[in-house]
Write an enzyme that holds these catalytic residues in place. Structure first.
Site, PDB file in Angstrom:
ATOM      1  N   ASP A 268      55.880  33.323  68.412  1.00 53.18           N
ATOM      2  CA  ASP A 268      55.096  34.221  69.263  1.00 53.18           C
ATOM      3  C   ASP A 268      53.826  34.681  68.523  1.00 53.18           C
ATOM      4  O   ASP A 268      53.908  35.217  67.415  1.00 53.18           O
ATOM      5  CB  ASP A 268      55.997  35.423  69.610  1.00 53.18           C
ATOM      6  CG  ASP A 268      55.476  36.235  70.766  1.00 53.18           C
ATOM      7  OD1 ASP A 268      54.298  36.080  71.138  1.00 53.18           O
ATOM      8  OD2 ASP A 268      56.266  37.047  71.301  1.00 53.18           O
ATOM      9  N   ASP A 330      53.583  38.241  79.779  1.00 53.64           N
ATOM     10  CA  ASP A 330      55.014  38.493  79.976  1.00 53.64           C
ATOM     11  C   ASP A 330      55.370  38.774  81.431  1.00 53.64           C
ATOM     12  O   ASP A 330      54.669  39.526  82.121  1.00 53.64           O
ATOM     13  CB  ASP A 330      55.453  39.704  79.140  1.00 53.64           C
ATOM     14  CG  ASP A 330      55.417  39.402  77.659  1.00 53.64           C
ATOM     15  OD1 ASP A 330      54.805  38.398  77.261  1.00 53.64           O
ATOM     16  OD2 ASP A 330      56.002  40.194  76.899  1.00 53.64           O
TER      17      ASP A 330
END
Ligand code: GLA
Length: 516
Positions: A268, A330
């Protein structure tokens, strides 16, 4: 006289206020510089701060904030920092509160996804906050690792638990993955997201924190259930919530993950924002670096790139060794977020290929923020897109409806169908949208999606599917994959009444020859 008195009073008041302000400004600490917020046994976050008078500006993703993110009044500090991810949302702010005392003092943080946590704000150097950029490898095409021939399926801790989970929770998820029937339905990877890592030991080896005391034992346990296990890190020094990332230790960490027995890495971007530029070249270089490190371990490890679609990752993710790459910011457990992430994929539907998948983020099915119809749309859309199916709910408390959605094997078969032809839009009429995707054999999946707020009648002509229906005496059959029943193929077209935010998903195929 009264007038004169009024002016004198006003002047006195103004001077007093001015004096008070100057005094505050003189006496006040200047917080300008770099600060570290750390939580016991948790992550660390760095803030770059500029103070002008009592106003506090904080560096964000695109440089220093233009409007103040907070204020220092006397010794009271209050900051409200908007989320750098996704569209601006007044509800997604992180709030820091502290009584300022020197260069190290207690503070609290409340972010949208956590309760108030107590920690410490401490002044640090620029180098500690934003370590130097590391050299990145020369770009080249990494060989395909041969994994993830169909979109990966599994479970990930983040959507439901954030970093509030532990070794025992993960083991229990593995148990339920088996006992619920999910493993048999195709779910394979148990992925430990943010929250497992701690500081490095004296040899620079990454370690689990108190909630994850033995990452190898956890992997062994998950493997003993006939499942595979995933882990999470970042090219930056910290992952998004501040736990340890792999910056400067890429090869070492890849080796550690392989030695522990991990089969999947979600990598990430997070704090790499402060180190590299979010340009295609830097992104690809940083991801290639870990791709090379994983390949070097010799262990088959699925490589999941998570950089929110920056730099058109779908154009270079496979070259950097990626098996899947996030294409969006997200997901949240809301219709608006799921709809935005899912339908935006149609513009890049030509990129997924066996071994290399667009990832519009994990499933929210079963987390409670959407209706059953909305979750069926979520699952159907992800299946039509050939998106990874990574459940993000608490598997221990699934309702029958949640199970019927996550374990609809007919819908899963659409997702996992080996035909590498992209999903296409058959028609759009207002908020009604029909998607089609060729499947193995002479078949197609047809999704009738109602994105509107009222029920809608949605129709298509059978011959628009170009299946050569009825040719050569062959028959066309259709099946409703949520009702689990055959749909009569009669007349020229099919019409369904689709509930608001709902879907009708069909599998249509031309069957065997019918001899008359
Ligand atoms: C980012 C990712 C999420 C999750 C969190 C963890 O926001 O996109 O999927 O991994 O970090 O902090």
């Amino acid at each position: 006289m009264r007038m004169k008195r009024f002016y004198a009073d006003s002047l006195f008041l103004a001077l007093t206020l001015l004096f008070a302000q100057v005094a505050v400004a003189w006496g006040q600490t200047d917080l300008t510089g770099y600060w570290k917020f750390s939580v016991p046994n948790g992550g660390v976050n760095f803030l770059e701060v500029k103070q002008t008078g009592g106003q506090i500006f904080v560096s964000g993703r695109s440089g220093m904030s233009q409007t103040p993110y907070g204020a220092l009044q006397g010794d009271r500090l209050h900051l409200e920092i908007p989320s750098p991810f996704g569209p601006p949302d007044p509800k997604r702010v992180t709030v820091y509160d502290a009584v300022v005392k020197g260069d190290k003092f207690s503070a609290t943080r409340k972010s949208p996804d956590e309760d108030v946590v107590a920690g410490t704000l401490e002044r640090v150097t620029r180098e500690e906050a934003f370590p130097a950029r590391l050299p990145l490898p020369e770009l080249r095409d990494l060989p395909d690792n041969g994994l993830a021939r169909t979109p990966p399926m599994g479970w990930n801790s983040w959507n439901r638990f954030h970093d509030k989970f532990d070794d025992a929770t993960v083991r229990r998820m593995a148990d339920v993955m088996v006992s619920s029937g999910m493993r048999d339905a195709g779910y394979t990877y148990i992925i430990v997201d943010e929250g497992w890592s701690s500081y490095r030991d004296k040899n620079g080896n990454i370690t689990g924190n108190a909630r994850f005391p033995d990452m190898k034992a956890l992997a062994d346990y998950v493997h003993s259930k006939g499942l595979k296990i995933g882990i999470y890190s970042s090219p930056g020094p910290q992952v998004c919530g501040g736990y340890q990332g792999s910056y400067g230790h890429e090869e070492q960490d890849a080796k550690t993950f392989a030695e522990w027995g991990y089969d999947y890495l979600k990598y990430d971007w997070c704090s790499a924002f402060g180190i590299y530029q979010p340009t295609p070249a830097d992104l690809e270089g940083a991801y290639q670096k870990m791709g090379e490190a994983l390949a070097k371990t010799g262990r088959p490890i699925v490589y999941s790139l998570c950089e929110y679609g920056l730099g058109d990752v779908w154009t270079w993710g496979a070259k950097a060794g990626g098996n899947l790459w996030r294409t969006t910011f997200d997901i949240a457990d809301t219709w608006a977020s799921m709809e935005r992430n899912g339908f935006s994929q149609l513009d890049i539907a030509q990129y997924p290929q066996p071994g290399h998948w667009n990832d519009p983020d994990m499933l929210e099915v079963g987390n409670g923020g959407m209706t059953g119809d909305e979750y069926r749309t979520h699952m159907s859309l992800w299946a039509m897109l050939r998106a990874p199916l990574i459940a993000g709910n608490d598997l221990r408390v699934m309702s029958d409806e949640t199970k019927s959605i996550l374990m609809n094997t007919e819908v899963i078969a659409i997702d996992q169908d080996p035909t590498a032809k992209p999903v296409q839009i058959l028609s759009v009429d207002g908020k009604s949208e029909i998607l089609v995707r060729p499947l193995e054999g002479n078949a197609v999946a047809v999704g009738l999606f109602n994105r509107g707020d009222d029920p809608a009648q949605i129709s298509f002509r059978w011959d628009s599917l170009h299946l050569g229906a009825y040719l050569g005496g062959r028959t066309m059959t259709a099946r409703d994959l949520w009702r689990h029943e055959a749909v009569p193929v009669a007349g020229d077209s099919f019409t369904a009444t689709v509930p608001r935010h709902g879907v009708v998903l069909l599998r249509v195929e031309v069957g065997s020859f019918r001899f008359r």
